[in-house]
Structure formats: structure tokens, C-alpha cells
Design an enzyme around this catalytic site. Sequence first.
Site, PDB file in Angstrom:
ATOM      1  N   ASP A  94      42.412  32.277  48.884  1.00  0.00           N
ATOM      2  CA  ASP A  94      41.767  33.108  47.876  1.00  0.00           C
ATOM      3  C   ASP A  94      42.420  32.931  46.508  1.00  0.00           C
ATOM      4  O   ASP A  94      42.233  33.759  45.614  1.00  0.00           O
ATOM      5  CB  ASP A  94      41.819  34.583  48.295  1.00  0.00           C
ATOM      6  CG  ASP A  94      43.250  35.067  48.476  1.00  0.00           C
ATOM      7  OD1 ASP A  94      44.122  34.239  48.761  1.00  0.00           O
ATOM      8  OD2 ASP A  94      43.491  36.278  48.328  1.00  0.00           O
ATOM      9  N   ASP A 139      44.537  35.177  41.842  1.00  0.00           N
ATOM     10  CA  ASP A 139      44.557  35.524  43.260  1.00  0.00           C
ATOM     11  C   ASP A 139      43.848  36.858  43.448  1.00  0.00           C
ATOM     12  O   ASP A 139      44.030  37.793  42.644  1.00  0.00           O
ATOM     13  CB  ASP A 139      46.001  35.614  43.755  1.00  0.00           C
ATOM     14  CG  ASP A 139      46.069  35.892  45.245  1.00  0.00           C
ATOM     15  OD1 ASP A 139      45.817  34.959  46.029  1.00  0.00           O
ATOM     16  OD2 ASP A 139      46.362  37.044  45.615  1.00  0.00           O
ATOM     17  N   ILE A 140      43.023  36.945  44.484  1.00  0.00           N
ATOM     18  CA  ILE A 140      42.296  38.184  44.762  1.00  0.00           C
ATOM     19  C   ILE A 140      43.217  39.140  45.508  1.00  0.00           C
ATOM     20  O   ILE A 140      43.741  38.805  46.581  1.00  0.00           O
ATOM     21  CB  ILE A 140      41.033  37.892  45.591  1.00  0.00           C
ATOM     22  CG1 ILE A 140      40.128  36.914  44.828  1.00  0.00           C
ATOM     23  CG2 ILE A 140      40.279  39.180  45.892  1.00  0.00           C
ATOM     24  CD1 ILE A 140      38.903  36.472  45.590  1.00  0.00           C
TER      25      ILE A 140
END
Length: 442
Positions: free
Chosen positions: A316, A272-273
Amino acid sequence: MQQASFRKMWLSSLLKRVLKAMRPPKPASQAANYETWRNNFMQSRLHLGLWVALIFFLTFTALELRNLWFKPAQFKEEWLITQIIVESCLLFCLALFRLPVGRRHPTLVFLILSWSVTIGPQLRSSFNGHFEPSLLVWPLMFFGQATLMPVRWGLHLISQLGVLFYCVVAVAFLGLKVKMPAVWLTPSAMILYMFWICFICNLSVYLYERLQRAEFKARRDLEAAYCQLQSEQERSEKLLLNILPETIAIRLKKEHQTIAESFAEVSVLFADIVGFTEISSQVSPRELVKLLNEIFSAFDHLAEEHGLEKIKTIGDAYMVVAGLPVQREDHAAAIADMALDMQQALAKINSQTSQNFRIRIGIATGPVVAGVIGIKKFIYDLWGDTVNMASRMESQGIAGRIQVTRATYECLKKEYIFEERGLVAVKGKGEMSTYLLVGKGR
């Protein structure tokens, strides 16, 4: 016994050589249009026609030689000489056909063949001071041409007009006396007879070529439609393989039932960003999608390079698995290498885009259930406690670090470097020991 066997082998070898000699020269290229196809067709049939004509005259030569040896009273020397001259012309045509000029101009070979057979035998009677139309050879030649080479009716007409021109020259200019082949046949009847033979031959060639042209167009249209269909099928296959693993896609096309499988041990990765929601409010939607596509495309290349199966992206978040649908023993090592390369790939993207993206990565190892769900916009997905643990490792991980479960650590501790994070409160599991993957050992 040995002599009979030798004779049989000799005859077989001779037959093979004759058949090889009768093969037409190969065309330089495939027929891209009707004119090219017609030219190749004419070359092939013309080559066959030359051999048929040569064999035809050789049989009559053999008959004359038989008369010479066994029936001298029936032997006619001028006939034998005429036939040898015609056969020489046919051999010349075959030799010419092997040369580039003959292959480029098959019409020239066609006319030489036609006039050698039709006009060549007339030279004998012309030297004797009379002109004798051939009631046998001319119709046989014209019908043979129309049968073997039913293309270019205008060329057939030219060959027939050449015979007519010879007749006019022989009678009107050379003053040769007309000698009819039969007492009951008058010149008017002969002219009418040959007119209808030529008319029927040319009409049949014209109609057959129209049919050939229509058939060629239909075949080309069918081939074009097939190529387009094949292209669409390949495109559909490519799209399907972008959604599903290859083995699952093949099964899905063959089976009309739910696809679900259990795997005893795989490794699942969630990434996950960090702070992507805040970043999305600072850039335009187009720029946001462009950045996300660049990051995930780099991850896709890494997944393909390491032989992993990408499952999906949600916003994301990125999910990938090792060890299915084809099982592999090094699934944990493959997923660890993927995680480390993802960090390096993101660092490279940051340097190129002047961004400061960081990712949290969580990895878990254990059993899962995998399958295809839904009938519209279906996906290949995973279920099980291992999937939940990988998600928890990511969501409760540290930005810029790779957090793994104890099961993953046990698989990799001898080959990779870890830091013990200690006990972490995992939702639904309580406190669990987790580890941070630092790098690969020496």
C-alpha cells in the site's frame, strides 16, 4: 534564342497537358478485396489502352494525310474516313470513361473499344458489298487487350465472339462476298489462324489472372500479418512504457549494458495508506484490490498530470519522483503539488466509497542514482540517501500530513506554507528538523 526558348516551353507545357489527360480517374476507395482491386486495375489499364489505340490510329491518319499532300496516288479516302470514325469512337470511350456510368461499367467501355477497332474498319468493305477479314488489326487488337488488360478472360472471349458474330451475319445473312486479305490464305486457314490467336490470348489472360489473384491474396495476408505484428509491437511498447520511462525504454532497446545515471537534485515522494493492514482484514480480497487500484490509479493520473515519474508501488506504499529521467528545475514544486493533490484525491475517494482512508506522505530533496536492474521483471529504481530520507519522512510522519526534509523546505518556503514540526529522531540520522507542508502560498 528567345524563339527557341519559347518553343521549348510550349512543347513542355503541351507534353504535361497530354500526360495529365492520360492519367486514369482515381478510384473511389482502396481495394478491400480482389474484385475491387481487379476493377480498379481494369479501369487504369483500360484508360491506358484507349490512349494507345487512339495514338495508333492517329499515326495511320497522319500517314494518309501525308499521302494526300505529298503522294496523292497512294492516298485512299475511304481509309481516312474509316480511321476518323474509329478515332471518334475512341474519343467517345474516353469521354464515357470520365463519366460515372463509364467508371461503374468498365466492361461496357472495353467492348466498345474492342469492337470499334475490330468491327469499325469492316463497315467500309461491308458498304462496298464484300467482307474482308483483317489479318493485321484483329490479332493486334486481341494481343493488345491480353497484354494491357489481363483480367476477366470471359470478357475477352465475348469481344472475340462479337467479331465472329459480325462475320456470320455479314456472310450468312447479308450475303456479302468474302474477300481474303491474301491470295494464298483460304477461309479454313483464316478460321484456324484466328482460333489459335484467340485461344492463346484467353489462356494467357486466364493464367495471368490466376497469378494475380494468388499474388493479391498473398499480399493481403502479408499486410494483415504486418498489421498484427505492428499491433503487437505497439502493445509491447505500451507495456514497456508502463514499466520504464520513455527515454530509458529507448536506451534499453538500443544498449545492451547496465543503465545507471546520477542526478544532482531531485525530489522523491513516498506515500503510505494509514491502517491499511487493519482495513484489509475487514473486506474481501477482491474488494481490497479494487479499492487499492482505485486509489493508485488516481495517483497515477496525478503523476502524469504533473509530469512526474512513478517508480513503483509496494503493497500500500506509493513512490514517485520529480526531476528524472529528464531534469527539471521545479522538481520540488511539482512534487509538492502532487502531494497536495493526492490528499484531495483520497478525500474524494473516501466520499465515494464511504471509507476513511488517510495517508502519510514524506518528501526529500537531494541527489540520487537511478537505473535499471535485473534481466527478468526488471524495474527502473532509485538509490541513495535522498530515497532513504523520503522513506523515513513517510514512516515517521503524521497521518494525513505531508512531512518534508529541511532541503525540500528551503526550496519551497517562499511559495508554500509550512509548519515547523521541530526535531524528529530519524533512524540512522539522529535528530533532524522537519517541516509539514500545509498548502500553497498566495
